[in-house]
Write an enzyme that holds these catalytic residues in place. Sequence first.
Site, PDB file in Angstrom:
ATOM      1  N   GLU A 130      -1.584 -25.775  17.780  1.00  0.00           N
ATOM      2  CA  GLU A 130      -2.166 -24.731  18.636  1.00  0.00           C
ATOM      3  C   GLU A 130      -1.625 -23.335  18.332  1.00  0.00           C
ATOM      4  OE1 GLU A 130      -1.444 -24.783  22.914  1.00  0.00           O
ATOM      5  OE2 GLU A 130       0.346 -25.971  22.591  1.00  0.00           O
ATOM      6  N   GLU A 186       3.328 -34.509  20.979  1.00  0.00           N
ATOM      7  CA  GLU A 186       3.542 -33.175  21.553  1.00  0.00           C
ATOM      8  C   GLU A 186       3.999 -32.193  20.464  1.00  0.00           C
ATOM      9  OE1 GLU A 186       2.637 -31.630  23.996  1.00  0.00           O
ATOM     10  OE2 GLU A 186       3.995 -29.935  24.171  1.00  0.00           O
ATOM     11  N   TRP A 206       7.373 -16.089  43.883  1.00  0.00           N
ATOM     12  CA  TRP A 206       6.660 -17.212  43.265  1.00  0.00           C
ATOM     13  C   TRP A 206       7.071 -18.386  44.137  1.00  0.00           C
ATOM     14  CZ3 TRP A 206       3.611 -18.823  39.161  1.00  0.00           C
ATOM     15  CH2 TRP A 206       3.780 -20.126  38.706  1.00  0.00           C
ATOM     16  N   CYS A 210      11.211 -15.617  41.082  1.00  0.00           N
ATOM     17  CA  CYS A 210      10.827 -14.406  41.781  1.00  0.00           C
ATOM     18  C   CYS A 210      11.511 -13.209  41.134  1.00  0.00           C
ATOM     19  CB  CYS A 210      11.256 -14.527  43.230  1.00  0.00           C
ATOM     20  SG  CYS A 210      10.838 -16.129  43.941  1.00  0.00           S
ATOM     21  N   ARG A 262       5.800 -11.520  35.276  1.00  0.00           N
ATOM     22  CA  ARG A 262       6.387 -12.841  35.488  1.00  0.00           C
ATOM     23  C   ARG A 262       5.520 -13.722  36.379  1.00  0.00           C
ATOM     24  NH1 ARG A 262      12.041 -13.001  35.416  1.00  0.00           N
ATOM     25  NH2 ARG A 262      12.008 -14.151  37.352  1.00  0.00           N
ATOM     26  N   HIS A 287      -2.530 -48.172   8.013  1.00  0.00           N
ATOM     27  CA  HIS A 287      -3.882 -48.586   8.386  1.00  0.00           C
ATOM     28  C   HIS A 287      -4.892 -47.458   8.212  1.00  0.00           C
ATOM     29  CE1 HIS A 287      -2.013 -52.237   9.751  1.00  0.00           C
ATOM     30  NE2 HIS A 287      -1.129 -51.496  10.391  1.00  0.00           N
ATOM     31  N   LYS A 292      -4.599 -20.231  29.292  1.00  0.00           N
ATOM     32  CA  LYS A 292      -3.449 -20.866  29.946  1.00  0.00           C
ATOM     33  C   LYS A 292      -3.910 -21.876  30.992  1.00  0.00           C
ATOM     34  CE  LYS A 292       0.926 -21.439  30.722  1.00  0.00           C
ATOM     35  NZ  LYS A 292       1.595 -22.286  29.712  1.00  0.00           N
ATOM     36  N   LYS A 305       1.936 -28.751  19.569  1.00  0.00           N
ATOM     37  CA  LYS A 305       2.537 -27.399  19.535  1.00  0.00           C
ATOM     38  C   LYS A 305       2.255 -26.746  18.192  1.00  0.00           C
ATOM     39  CE  LYS A 305       2.963 -26.898  22.804  1.00  0.00           C
ATOM     40  NZ  LYS A 305       2.970 -27.472  24.087  1.00  0.00           N
ATOM     41  N   ASN A 331      16.617 -14.602  45.071  1.00  0.00           N
ATOM     42  CA  ASN A 331      16.070 -15.455  44.003  1.00  0.00           C
ATOM     43  C   ASN A 331      16.935 -16.693  43.929  1.00  0.00           C
ATOM     44  OD1 ASN A 331      14.207 -13.669  43.192  1.00  0.00           O
ATOM     45  ND2 ASN A 331      15.078 -13.285  41.163  1.00  0.00           N
ATOM     46  N   GLY A 332      16.337 -17.840  43.621  1.00  0.00           N
ATOM     47  CA  GLY A 332      17.133 -19.052  43.453  1.00  0.00           C
ATOM     48  C   GLY A 332      16.796 -20.074  44.519  1.00  0.00           C
TER      49      GLY A 332
END
Length: 591
Positions: free
Chosen positions: A471, A464, A71, A2, A27, A487, A586, A468, A97-98
Amino acid sequence: MCGIVGYIGFRKADQVVISSLKRLEYRGYDSWGIAVKHNNKIMLVKRVGAISEDKMHEMAEGNIGIGHTRWATHGKPSEFNAHPHTDCSGEIAVVHNGIISNFQSLKEELEKKGHKFKSETDTEVISHLIEEFYRGDLKDAVSKTIDVLRGSYAIVVMHARKEELVAVRYKSPLVLGIGDEEWIIASDVPAILDYTSRVIYLEDGDVVSLTKEGFEIWKGNERVERKIETIPWSIEDAEKGGYDHFMLKEIHETPRVIEDTLFEYISEGVDIDVSFSAGISEIIFIACGTSYHASLVGKYLIEKLTGIPARVEFASEFIYNQPPMSRSLVISITQSGETADTLEAMRIAKKHGARVLAIVNVLGSTATRIADHVLYTRAGPEISVAATKSFIAQLVILYLIALKLSRLSRSEIERLAEELRVMPELVRKVLEQEGKIEQIAGKLAGYENMMYIGRGIGVPIAMEGALKMKEISYIHAEAYPAGELKHGPFALLGKNTPVIASLVPDETYEIMLSNIKEVKARESLVIAVADEHDSEIEKYVDFVIRVPKTDSIFTAITHSVALQLLAYYTARERGCEIDKPRNLAKSVTVE
Ligand code: F6R
C-alpha cells in the site's frame, strides 16, 4: 490523544490558547474547551466539534488561560465531558492528557465527602482533589493531588484567585515555551512555536509554577533546573514531531500505545472484563484490511490458548458465509469504527441474534453504537493512512482476551502477562534496529515483486507485512504460508522476487529453515526476521532483521513493527507519498 495548552503573559489569553489549540488540530479531536481567568472568576467555553470563536467575546481581557482538545477516552464526546473541568466552587479549572487509572475509587471517596461530579471523565477527580487539598497554595495542592493519582498525566491547573498556572507531567509529554515576559505550556511543540522556539522538555514528576514574573520547576521538595533548548523545526515539521512522515511518528509511538492500552486492562493480573463471552460456543472475527490481519492473530490465540473454536471472515464476505448462531460471539475489529463493510457485518450478526463485541480505536464511532460490548484500543488518533500503531493496539487487546479466557495454568498465564508487560521495552529495541532496516530497505526498493512467508502465527505477520509494503511502496507483495509455495507460487520465485521470511521460535522454526533453503535454491534474495539469539539463520539468508527474544505468540508484535519499518523505508527510498498512498482513504465508508 488530547492536546493541552496553558498561557500566562501580557496577551489576551483566549486568543493565544485558541490559536495554539488550532495548531494541535492535526492530531484529531472530537471536542474542545478553554478557560480564562478574569476578575477573579473562571470563564469557561466548551464545545463539541471543530474549534470556533463564537463565544470568545465572553472571555474578556484575561491573560491567564488554559485549553484542551479532547479525543474521547472516558465518556462520550459532549460539552460536559470536554475539558477544562472545574471543582465544586468553579474556582479551579484543570486540563489533562493521559489516564487516571484509579479515578473510580478516588471519585467514590470524593462523592462520600460531598463532591458533585458533572462529567463521566477520569479528569474531573483532579479538580476536586485539588479543591480538597487547597489551602491558598496552588502548587502545594497540586503536589498533594499527584501523590494520590495513579496513571499517566500532563496537567495544567488555574485558580480564579491566583495569578498563576501550575502544571505537572508524568508519563505524558509537556513542553514549556519561554517567551519574553510570557510563558506557554503545551503537550506538543506546534502549540508553542508561534510564540517562541525556546523550550524546556519537562521530566516525569516535574511540577511547574508559572507566574507573570517567571517560572519555577520543582521535583518533590526540591527546586530543579532544566536545560533550555531551541527548536529548529518549522510548524509543519513540529506536527510530525520532527519525523518526516506521520507513519514513522506513529510507528515510534507504539511503545506508548502498548503502555496506555495495557494500563487500561492490566494491573495486578489481567483485568479485562470478558463477561461478553459467557455461554458462547464459537468466536467469529469480522474485519477488513489490517484489522482483518489482527483478527487472524486473534483466531490463532483463541484456538491455541482457550480451545474455543474460532473463524475469521472478511467483513465484506460475511453475508455469503455460514451465518452466526445465537451462541456465537462476533468480534468486530475496526480502528475507525466507521468501515462500512464491518458495520454491515455487525448488523447482520445482530440480526442472527449473535452477541457482538467491537474492538475500536475511535470513541463514539458508529461501531461502538451497534455493538453490545466495546473494548477500546488506546492508540490515539492515527493520521497516516497505513495502520501501524492501531494494529499493535488491537493485538494487545486480543492477547488480553485470550489470556483471560485461557485454560493454561495460573503460573503460565502470569508468565505470559509479564512478557506482555515488557513489550513496550521490546518494541523500543526493535525501533533501535531502524538504521539496519533502512539499509535493507535500500536493497529492496528496486524490485517490483516480493513474497512474504511464514508459518503458524508467522502467516498473519507475513500478510500484514505484505499489505504494508504494497500500500505505501506500490511494490506487488504477496503473502503465503511457507508450505504453500510448492503448490504454485514457486513459479514466481527467482532473482527478481525477494522473499521476506518471518521466523518464529516455535515448532515451525525447523521447517521454515527447509522452506528457506528451497527458496534460496531459486536464487531469490532472502531477508529473515528472526530472534536476536538465532545464530543459525545467517547461514541461510542474505540479510537478517533481529528482534528481541519473546514468547513466540508475541512475535506478532515485534515482527510486525520491524516489517512496518521495512515497508516505510522501502517506500521512502522509492519516493512515494507515504502518508497518503494513491487511491486509498483512512476511513472506508462505502461498501
Ligand atoms: C491498511 C489499513 C486498512 C484498514 C481497513 C480497515 O494499512 O489501514 O486496511 O485496516 O480499511 O479499517 P478499520 O480498521 O478502520 O475498520
